[in-house]
Design a protein around this motif. Sequence first.
Motif, PDB file in Angstrom:
ATOM      1  N   GLN A 254      20.028  46.015  26.396  1.00 56.48           N
ATOM      2  CA  GLN A 254      20.429  44.464  26.780  1.00 56.48           C
ATOM      3  C   GLN A 254      20.119  44.549  28.401  1.00 56.48           C
ATOM      4  N   ASP A 255      20.151  43.195  28.797  1.00 58.94           N
ATOM      5  CA  ASP A 255      19.814  43.053  30.020  1.00 58.94           C
ATOM      6  C   ASP A 255      21.092  43.349  31.204  1.00 58.94           C
TER       7      ASP A 255
ATOM      8  N   GLN B   6      19.614  33.481  40.290  1.00 60.38           N
ATOM      9  CA  GLN B   6      20.242  34.421  39.516  1.00 60.38           C
ATOM     10  C   GLN B   6      19.053  35.814  39.595  1.00 60.38           C
TER      11      GLN B   6
ATOM     12  N   ASN C  31      13.085  44.507  30.893  1.00 58.64           N
ATOM     13  CA  ASN C  31      13.716  43.782  29.558  1.00 58.64           C
ATOM     14  C   ASN C  31      12.425  43.501  28.755  1.00 58.64           C
ATOM     15  N   ILE C  32      11.209  44.149  28.851  1.00 56.05           N
ATOM     16  CA  ILE C  32      10.272  43.719  27.936  1.00 56.05           C
ATOM     17  C   ILE C  32      10.488  44.216  26.652  1.00 56.05           C
ATOM     18  N   ASN C  33      11.399  45.357  26.233  1.00 57.39           N
ATOM     19  CA  ASN C  33      11.815  45.796  25.038  1.00 57.39           C
ATOM     20  C   ASN C  33      13.134  45.326  24.569  1.00 57.39           C
ATOM     21  N   THR C  34      13.580  44.340  25.261  1.00 59.79           N
ATOM     22  CA  THR C  34      15.063  43.875  24.980  1.00 59.79           C
ATOM     23  C   THR C  34      15.184  42.773  24.160  1.00 59.79           C
ATOM     24  N   THR C  35      15.951  43.256  22.831  1.00 62.09           N
ATOM     25  CA  THR C  35      15.623  42.156  21.767  1.00 62.09           C
ATOM     26  C   THR C  35      16.134  40.723  22.200  1.00 62.09           C
TER      27      THR C  35
ATOM     28  N   TYR D 227      15.477  38.613  24.793  1.00 66.67           N
ATOM     29  CA  TYR D 227      15.605  38.622  25.795  1.00 66.67           C
ATOM     30  C   TYR D 227      14.714  37.326  26.378  1.00 66.67           C
TER      31      TYR D 227
ATOM     32  N   GLN E 254      12.783  35.454  33.166  1.00 66.36           N
ATOM     33  CA  GLN E 254      13.073  34.705  34.355  1.00 66.36           C
ATOM     34  C   GLN E 254      12.015  34.144  34.896  1.00 66.36           C
TER      35      GLN E 254
ATOM     36  N   GLU F  86      20.147  37.598  20.886  1.00 62.44           N
ATOM     37  CA  GLU F  86      20.005  38.979  20.166  1.00 62.44           C
ATOM     38  C   GLU F  86      20.696  39.219  18.802  1.00 62.44           C
TER      39      GLU F  86
ATOM     40  N   HIS G 109      21.551  33.325  32.805  1.00 59.51           N
ATOM     41  CA  HIS G 109      21.721  34.571  32.557  1.00 59.51           C
ATOM     42  C   HIS G 109      23.047  35.075  32.785  1.00 59.51           C
TER      43      HIS G 109
ATOM     44  N   HIS H  85      23.984  41.672  29.819  1.00 54.53           N
ATOM     45  CA  HIS H  85      24.372  42.009  28.490  1.00 54.53           C
ATOM     46  C   HIS H  85      23.767  41.027  27.211  1.00 54.53           C
ATOM     47  N   SER H  86      22.521  40.561  27.370  1.00 55.77           N
ATOM     48  CA  SER H  86      21.854  39.583  26.758  1.00 55.77           C
ATOM     49  C   SER H  86      22.654  38.454  26.125  1.00 55.77           C
TER      50      SER H  86
ATOM     51  N   TYR I 283      24.003  34.479  27.394  1.00 55.57           N
ATOM     52  CA  TYR I 283      23.703  33.301  28.345  1.00 55.57           C
ATOM     53  C   TYR I 283      24.826  32.354  28.049  1.00 55.57           C
TER      54      TYR I 283
END
Lengths: 262, 239
Positions: free
Chosen positions: A42-43, A67, B28-32, B34, B37, B109, B171, B174-175, B177
């Motif tokens: 997660q980000d 942001q 975050n290239i591998n973050t489901t 995402y 920005q 996600e 954003h 933690h994925s 929005y």
Amino acid sequence: MLRSLFTASTGMYAQQLNLDVISHNLANVNTTGFKKGRAEFQDLLYQNIINPGAPSDDGTQYPTGIQIGLGVRPVAVAKFFTPGDLINTGNDLDLAIDGDGFFQVTLPDGTIAYTRAGNFRIDRDGRIVTNDGYPIEPGITVPADALKITVGADGTVTVLQPGTVAPVQIGTIELARFINPGGLQAIGKNLFIETDASGAPTTGTPGTEGRGRIVQGFLEMSNVNVVEELANMIIAQRAFDINSKAVQTSDEMLQTVVALKR
Amino acid sequence: MYKGIYISMTGMGMRQYELDAVANNLANINTTGYKRQQFASRLYPLLSGRPYEPNAIYQDARAQTYFGTQYIDTSQGALKQTHNPFDLAIQGEGFFAVRQGDKILYTREGSFTRDRENFLVTQTGLKVLDENNNPVIIDGTKIEIGRDGNILVDGNTVGRIKLVKINRVIHVGHSLYDGVEEGQANGQILQGWIESSNVNPMNEMVQMIQAIRNFDFTQRVTTTFDQLAQRAVSEIARI
């Protein structure tokens, strides 16, 4: 200092963990009943430089603000309980589960562990045990003179004894099912134990209430797909590479700043 | 003289923010789910200050420090098949709604799971909401989720997953929005799939190169101003 330096390093760390999970999957590609994991990310937090909706010029507002994200964090290693391939071994005590559910075994300390690996053996006391010697729960003892053991799809274990024609039932294998198997804790040796996240098991006869049926003479292989893992490995490596480039670039910027004052 | 130094400094600051955003995208290239920005480093034109004001010159200089804007690129990420029944990907527009405390947040996600009370939850345990903003409960063995979000458990419809269009997306981390709900989205839900991040490494790489080179150029400007100042101090004084 430069935010991007730390942001990119979280990316490198995440990919390192990703590769750890992939390596573990690949190491267990031939492990009976192994269930693969997948790292989930997660980000991280965002720093609001300008809040969305803050006033800009002349009564207008910033629609999205500014942001700055601070990177990524690993959040879970999700386990996947998709079925592995069933292979025919012809061995009487190789059992596979066709569907959901787990075999139950008793650990030396008395707690119950759960497994999909159905490669059972008989110990010197005649008990049906795992390769580590943990007895199956509920315990089943095979008579010493048994000629042939048969396990039905519904878990009934029968043996044929010398001098008789009718098979004798010596026990029933029960299966446990979890509402959230992904929440089980792996403790190694192909075993899982119950956690708060998995919920309590519901045990019962194979083939009922969504529990799978037992197939004798088959083993369930791991559900690791080598091609998929290799693809994931390439992705992880490239993602690591590119994050290291971001670290380098941040470093270059820093160097430029330092060089400003001659 | 000093105005120039300040202007070039703000330029360098902007590139730094740009690199921050690129680094976050890359991390975050591998973050489901995402969504990348994009930092629009639109500098304000030099004369955008208010020339009728007495100290307009300084206002100009400060105007340069204004940020442009950022936006969240909500374009579709690549879809990846996982065969896991609780992995849901959205094809097209829309977000899943989840409850965090007394607030509703949104996410793409879709790698969900079931908690011990049968609620459909995210990997961090936030409850996924249905059309009526109630948590989705899935109690059964055979789970089918239709493209329209209908949940079939053992053949019976038990609800429909909320898929909502949101505006002014920001954003939260933690994925998640935040944004303003704008009615139902027309995206489709795919069961057994997840959506990868929509970060394109090539794109980010180019941005990164642009940021560092612009940074270098601006640094040149700063140094040049510095040299001018030096001359002013040493050479003019000699006369």
